[in-house]
Design a protein around this motif. Structure first.
Motif, PDB file in Angstrom:
ATOM      1  N   GLY A 157       0.624  -1.153  -0.010  1.00 18.28           N
ATOM      2  CA  GLY A 157       0.051   0.001  -0.116  1.00 18.28           C
ATOM      3  C   GLY A 157       0.844   1.105  -0.101  1.00 18.28           C
ATOM      4  N   GLN A 166       2.465   1.725  -3.366  1.00 19.28           N
ATOM      5  CA  GLN A 166       1.312   2.128  -4.191  1.00 19.28           C
ATOM      6  C   GLN A 166       0.966   3.661  -4.311  1.00 19.28           C
ATOM      7  OE1 GLN A 166      -0.697  -0.072  -6.307  1.00 19.28           O
ATOM      8  NE2 GLN A 166      -1.529   1.721  -7.325  1.00 19.28           N
ATOM      9  N   GLN A 197      -8.571  11.704  -4.461  1.00 15.34           N
ATOM     10  CA  GLN A 197      -9.466  10.628  -3.931  1.00 15.34           C
ATOM     11  C   GLN A 197      -8.533   9.455  -4.371  1.00 15.34           C
ATOM     12  OE1 GLN A 197     -13.411  10.969  -5.007  1.00 15.34           O
ATOM     13  NE2 GLN A 197     -13.725  12.080  -3.214  1.00 15.34           N
ATOM     14  N   MET A 251      -7.294   6.474  -1.851  1.00 12.39           N
ATOM     15  CA  MET A 251      -8.061   5.462  -1.807  1.00 12.39           C
ATOM     16  C   MET A 251      -7.421   4.093  -2.333  1.00 12.39           C
ATOM     17  SD  MET A 251     -10.850   5.930  -0.320  1.00 12.39           S
ATOM     18  CE  MET A 251     -11.703   4.260  -0.692  1.00 12.39           C
ATOM     19  N   MET A 252      -6.680   4.240  -3.316  1.00 13.30           N
ATOM     20  CA  MET A 252      -5.959   2.945  -3.985  1.00 13.30           C
ATOM     21  C   MET A 252      -4.844   2.352  -3.068  1.00 13.30           C
ATOM     22  SD  MET A 252      -7.206   2.090  -6.598  1.00 13.30           S
ATOM     23  CE  MET A 252      -5.843   0.939  -7.303  1.00 13.30           C
ATOM     24  N   VAL A 265      -5.104   2.446   0.109  1.00 11.79           N
ATOM     25  CA  VAL A 265      -5.868   1.890   1.158  1.00 11.79           C
ATOM     26  C   VAL A 265      -6.487   0.594   0.771  1.00 11.79           C
ATOM     27  CG1 VAL A 265      -7.957   2.086   2.560  1.00 11.79           C
ATOM     28  CG2 VAL A 265      -6.473   3.982   2.223  1.00 11.79           C
ATOM     29  N   MET A 266      -6.867   0.594  -0.391  1.00 14.48           N
ATOM     30  CA  MET A 266      -7.554  -0.599  -1.044  1.00 14.48           C
ATOM     31  C   MET A 266      -6.489  -1.886  -1.143  1.00 14.48           C
ATOM     32  SD  MET A 266     -10.242   1.179  -3.963  1.00 14.48           S
ATOM     33  CE  MET A 266     -10.393  -0.690  -4.721  1.00 14.48           C
ATOM     34  N   THR A 267      -5.299  -1.337  -1.503  1.00 16.33           N
ATOM     35  CA  THR A 267      -4.095  -2.266  -1.616  1.00 16.33           C
ATOM     36  C   THR A 267      -4.056  -3.134  -0.245  1.00 16.33           C
ATOM     37  OG1 THR A 267      -3.215  -0.932  -3.428  1.00 16.33           O
ATOM     38  CG2 THR A 267      -1.868  -2.584  -2.423  1.00 16.33           C
ATOM     39  N   VAL A 326      -5.997  -3.225   2.085  1.00 15.09           N
ATOM     40  CA  VAL A 326      -7.419  -4.200   2.600  1.00 15.09           C
ATOM     41  C   VAL A 326      -7.234  -5.661   1.679  1.00 15.09           C
ATOM     42  CG1 VAL A 326      -9.811  -4.090   2.611  1.00 15.09           C
ATOM     43  CG2 VAL A 326      -8.645  -2.001   3.352  1.00 15.09           C
ATOM     44  N   ILE A 327      -7.131  -5.355   0.521  1.00 11.43           N
ATOM     45  CA  ILE A 327      -7.143  -6.558  -0.482  1.00 11.43           C
ATOM     46  C   ILE A 327      -6.053  -7.365  -0.397  1.00 11.43           C
ATOM     47  CG2 ILE A 327      -7.038  -7.350  -2.772  1.00 11.43           C
ATOM     48  CD1 ILE A 327      -8.585  -4.764  -3.688  1.00 11.43           C
TER      49      ILE A 327
END
Length: 248
Positions: free
Chosen positions: A166, A169, A199, A203-204, A206-208, A210-211
């Protein structure tokens, strides 16, 4: 429909899954110490190397689109009440400047089946399955150890690698924004685009995380290595492109 699906699945197996699985096992076989983590990094490097022409084309397209922003803004102001005319003029501008706005998305689209193929290859490899699809010149390993770098289990979830993925990223997105030209102010579309970019910037990553935290550590390692290589490519290729544009 079923026949088309089967053909697509076969193509996916031949083009993506089988080569990646074989590359992973080959690197694992030949590496001193048989470290699966190093094998994943080398597979990542190989994938990025193969995709390099597409990546360079994508970066060039991004730079071209950025350089067209003043002309695009002018068209938006001129045809702000004529949407059809604006679309036509935009298409003509892209054609004149030989810019394809979709080409920057191509590497991202291709990365999806690669990511899925690597996920499947890691699962199969770590479980000692599907060795029957190995090419004839690649040795059949007795087993594959999921432990990398002396103590990291890549078969299980790894929050540390997910967080690093993350962070890289975020670094990748941030380093790309630093190469962009100053934004043009004064329009609602630009304000909206700027807000969306900000955003996505946060956001990317954070999504990285989480996933990545829910996937095997090997996938998070691939994500991490891929992000680092992307930053390196941006440093190597975007700066020369900027210098070229300044000379013009």
């Amino acid at each position: 429909k079923k026949m088309i699906f089967n053909v697509m699945l076969q193509l996916y197996q031949i083009i993506f899954y089988q080569p990646i699985f074989n590359a992973l096992i080959w690197f694992y076989n030949v590496l001193p110490g048989h470290d699966i983590g190093v094998a994943i990094i080398l597979v990542t490097f190989l994938v990025r190397l193969i995709m390099l022409p597409l990546t360079i084309g994508s970066l060039r397209s991004q730079r071209a689109l950025q350089s067209l922003q003043p002309k695009m803004q002018e068209l938006k102001e001129r045809y702000k009440n004529e949407k059809e005319k604006l679309s036509k003029e935009m298409m003509q501008l892209y054609a004149r400047e030989k810019v394809n706005p979709m080409s920057s998305c191509l590497p991202l689209i291709i990365q999806l089946p690669i990511f899925i193929a690597l996920y499947q290859a890691l699962i199969a490899g770590l479980k000692g399955q599907q060795f029957e699809i190995l090419y004839s010149f690649i040795a059949h390993p007795e087993s594959i150890s999921a432990v990398a770098f002396g103590g990291i289990d890549l078969a299980g979830k790894n929050i540390f690698l997910a967080v690093l993925a993350g962070l890289t990223q975020f670094w990748q997105a941030k380093s790309l924004t630093h190469t962009r030209q100053p934004k043009i102010s004064g329009g609602k579309d630009e304000a909206m685009l700027s807000m969306m970019n900000k955003q996505m910037l946060y956001m990317m990553p954070v999504m990285t995380v989480v996933i990545g935290a829910g996937l095997p550590g090997g996938l998070a390692l691939y994500w991490l290595a891929s992000n680092l290589l992307t930053v390196l490519q941006q440093k190597l290729f975007l700066k020369p492109m900027s210098q070229e544009e300044n000379k013009k």
